[in-house]
Scaffold this motif. Sequence first.
Motif, PDB file in Angstrom:
ATOM      1  N   ILE A 150      -3.851   7.874  -8.459  1.00 59.77           N
ATOM      2  CA  ILE A 150      -4.165   7.632  -7.055  1.00 59.77           C
ATOM      3  C   ILE A 150      -5.339   8.485  -6.610  1.00 59.77           C
ATOM      4  O   ILE A 150      -6.240   8.027  -5.892  1.00 59.77           O
ATOM      5  CB  ILE A 150      -2.920   7.904  -6.182  1.00 59.77           C
ATOM      6  CG1 ILE A 150      -1.815   6.899  -6.515  1.00 59.77           C
ATOM      7  CG2 ILE A 150      -3.265   7.837  -4.699  1.00 59.77           C
ATOM      8  CD1 ILE A 150      -0.513   7.163  -5.789  1.00 59.77           C
ATOM      9  N   ASN A 178      -3.715   3.067   4.146  1.00 63.46           N
ATOM     10  CA  ASN A 178      -4.455   3.581   2.988  1.00 63.46           C
ATOM     11  C   ASN A 178      -4.632   5.096   3.062  1.00 63.46           C
ATOM     12  O   ASN A 178      -4.574   5.787   2.037  1.00 63.46           O
ATOM     13  CB  ASN A 178      -5.815   2.894   2.903  1.00 63.46           C
ATOM     14  CG  ASN A 178      -5.757   1.569   2.163  1.00 63.46           C
ATOM     15  OD1 ASN A 178      -5.860   1.506   0.944  1.00 63.46           O
ATOM     16  ND2 ASN A 178      -5.570   0.497   2.931  1.00 63.46           N
ATOM     17  N   ILE A 200       0.841  -1.210   0.000  1.00 63.19           N
ATOM     18  CA  ILE A 200       0.000   0.000   0.000  1.00 63.19           C
ATOM     19  C   ILE A 200       0.872   1.255   0.000  1.00 63.19           C
ATOM     20  O   ILE A 200       0.644   2.198  -0.780  1.00 63.19           O
ATOM     21  CB  ILE A 200      -0.929  -0.008   1.224  1.00 63.19           C
ATOM     22  CG1 ILE A 200      -1.927  -1.179   1.115  1.00 63.19           C
ATOM     23  CG2 ILE A 200      -1.674   1.313   1.350  1.00 63.19           C
ATOM     24  CD1 ILE A 200      -2.758  -1.378   2.356  1.00 63.19           C
ATOM     25  N   THR A 232       2.734   2.102  -3.305  1.00 64.02           N
ATOM     26  CA  THR A 232       1.934   2.515  -4.456  1.00 64.02           C
ATOM     27  C   THR A 232       2.221   3.957  -4.905  1.00 64.02           C
ATOM     28  O   THR A 232       2.394   4.208  -6.114  1.00 64.02           O
ATOM     29  CB  THR A 232       0.436   2.349  -4.149  1.00 64.02           C
ATOM     30  OG1 THR A 232       0.175   0.983  -3.819  1.00 64.02           O
ATOM     31  CG2 THR A 232      -0.414   2.742  -5.348  1.00 64.02           C
ATOM     32  N   GLU A 239      -1.394   6.568   2.067  1.00 62.85           N
ATOM     33  CA  GLU A 239      -1.199   6.410   0.619  1.00 62.85           C
ATOM     34  C   GLU A 239      -2.011   7.419  -0.166  1.00 62.85           C
ATOM     35  O   GLU A 239      -1.535   7.972  -1.168  1.00 62.85           O
ATOM     36  CB  GLU A 239      -1.591   4.978   0.237  1.00 62.85           C
ATOM     37  CG  GLU A 239      -1.376   4.634  -1.230  1.00 62.85           C
ATOM     38  CD  GLU A 239      -2.668   4.709  -2.035  1.00 62.85           C
ATOM     39  OE1 GLU A 239      -2.598   4.769  -3.277  1.00 62.85           O
ATOM     40  OE2 GLU A 239      -3.745   4.724  -1.420  1.00 62.85           O
ATOM     41  N   ARG A 240      -3.238   7.700   0.270  1.00 62.95           N
ATOM     42  CA  ARG A 240      -4.084   8.667  -0.431  1.00 62.95           C
ATOM     43  C   ARG A 240      -3.734  10.107  -0.080  1.00 62.95           C
ATOM     44  O   ARG A 240      -4.152  11.030  -0.779  1.00 62.95           O
ATOM     45  CB  ARG A 240      -5.555   8.406  -0.085  1.00 62.95           C
ATOM     46  CG  ARG A 240      -6.127   7.167  -0.724  1.00 62.95           C
ATOM     47  CD  ARG A 240      -6.103   7.274  -2.256  1.00 62.95           C
ATOM     48  NE  ARG A 240      -6.663   6.109  -2.904  1.00 62.95           N
ATOM     49  CZ  ARG A 240      -7.931   5.999  -3.269  1.00 62.95           C
ATOM     50  NH1 ARG A 240      -8.760   6.982  -3.017  1.00 62.95           N
ATOM     51  NH2 ARG A 240      -8.346   4.913  -3.861  1.00 62.95           N
ATOM     52  N   SER A 280      -4.153  -4.369  -3.894  1.00 64.88           N
ATOM     53  CA  SER A 280      -5.599  -4.311  -4.118  1.00 64.88           C
ATOM     54  C   SER A 280      -6.361  -5.017  -2.992  1.00 64.88           C
ATOM     55  O   SER A 280      -6.024  -4.865  -1.818  1.00 64.88           O
ATOM     56  CB  SER A 280      -5.913  -4.917  -5.491  1.00 64.88           C
ATOM     57  OG  SER A 280      -7.283  -4.801  -5.784  1.00 64.88           O
ATOM     58  N   THR A 327      -4.640   0.079  -4.927  1.00 62.93           N
ATOM     59  CA  THR A 327      -3.241  -0.049  -4.537  1.00 62.93           C
ATOM     60  C   THR A 327      -2.636  -1.290  -5.191  1.00 62.93           C
ATOM     61  O   THR A 327      -3.345  -2.089  -5.810  1.00 62.93           O
ATOM     62  CB  THR A 327      -3.109  -0.157  -3.016  1.00 62.93           C
ATOM     63  OG1 THR A 327      -3.840  -1.311  -2.578  1.00 62.93           O
ATOM     64  CG2 THR A 327      -3.676   1.079  -2.336  1.00 62.93           C
TER      65      THR A 327
END
Length: 419
Positions: free
Chosen positions: A91, A130, A79, A82, A133-134, A100, A97
């Motif tokens: 993204i 997550n 994650i 990514t 990551e976002r 997934s 990711t």
Amino acid sequence: MSVEQPLWRALTAYRVLTLLYALVLYVHGFDDYEHPLGAGAYMLVLTVWTALTVRMVSSAERCTLRFLVGDLTVAVVGILLTPLVDAHDRIAEGTPTLPSIWTAGAVLGFAVKGGWRWAAWASTVVCAANIIERGGFAQDAVHMLMLVWVASVAIGYVVEVARASERTLARALRIEAATRERERLARDIHDGVLQVLAMVQRRGAAIGGEAAELGRMAGEQEIALRTLISTGPATGPGAQDAAAPPAGSLPAPAGGPRAVSQALAAVAVAPAPDEAEGGEPRDLLALLAPHAGSHVTLSGPGTPVPLPAPAATELAAAVGAALDNVRAHAGEGAHAWILVEDEPDAVTVTVRDDGPGIPEGRLADAEREGRLGVALSIRGRLRDLGGSAEWISAPGQGTEVELRVPRRPGVARRGETGR
């Protein structure tokens, strides 16, 4: 098989299928990655990890906490990796990711292994990864993360309930097995030891002198033994005090506990009916024939009535217990009739007498008093055979006992084929 074993098989299949899905997504978006080779390197690691650890999620014993932490680490690394290999615009649009939905398998492993608390911890770690990551709380991302969190916690809770139910069922089965064995021993004691003690008490009182003292001691032993087999030994703290008779009750019989223990030991070593008898059918009429006499009339078919040896022996013993009740309660001069009916699917034995009958509620009172002739020697035997025992009685009109045992498919009536 454990109730959770199907969950482990489902988790194994889930990890393999979601790996294939993640590989398809990678191949489909290969040209859109900023660093497709870096993404491919992670997908190679994910594939090798899944292949090497496929047996780790096949059972609770193989799925260790160390493996689960490693599995979660692989998912979190994918994650967080990514943003380094994928474009920022992709993204932001909500592109999956690298691992997934394979990530959910790592969380579900915690849920199945440790319950909802482990699932909540693992899903929280995945949710945090997550969000990092976002780069924030995107609406679609939060929606999916909450779905994973709630689903994993719910599955963990279901697993805990299933385990508790399995333990309860196993405990109930152990108690049922112990209760049935105790009832079998109690039947043997009632049919042998208690009957002898009662006879000694009656004969001793009739003869008088030293025999009367012997009869009194036998009566005390009978009371002690009836109490033991009707209530069972007490366990736990204070059990000895609870089992002791209250002050002012009957004096402890000479050698009472020792004699009772010896009687129980003698019965305990006796083989169970299924062990003592072979599997060959036996003729029920031949087993009942010794009961016939001047006061007992036996009627049945003109041909043998075959039953499996254990069933025939137990049914004959139940008939003997019913005749003992006739002699004890209807008097020595009472007449009894035994009728054997050989039906296609069952064998029915009816024992009828011309005694005074049984007052309403007397059978329940006798069971509470520890007199187990009806409760164990008759009803218990028929219940263990899958049959039934019914009493029909009215004061002054005698008593009729109907004993019915189902016929096993493998034992046909004499003269029939085993269709």
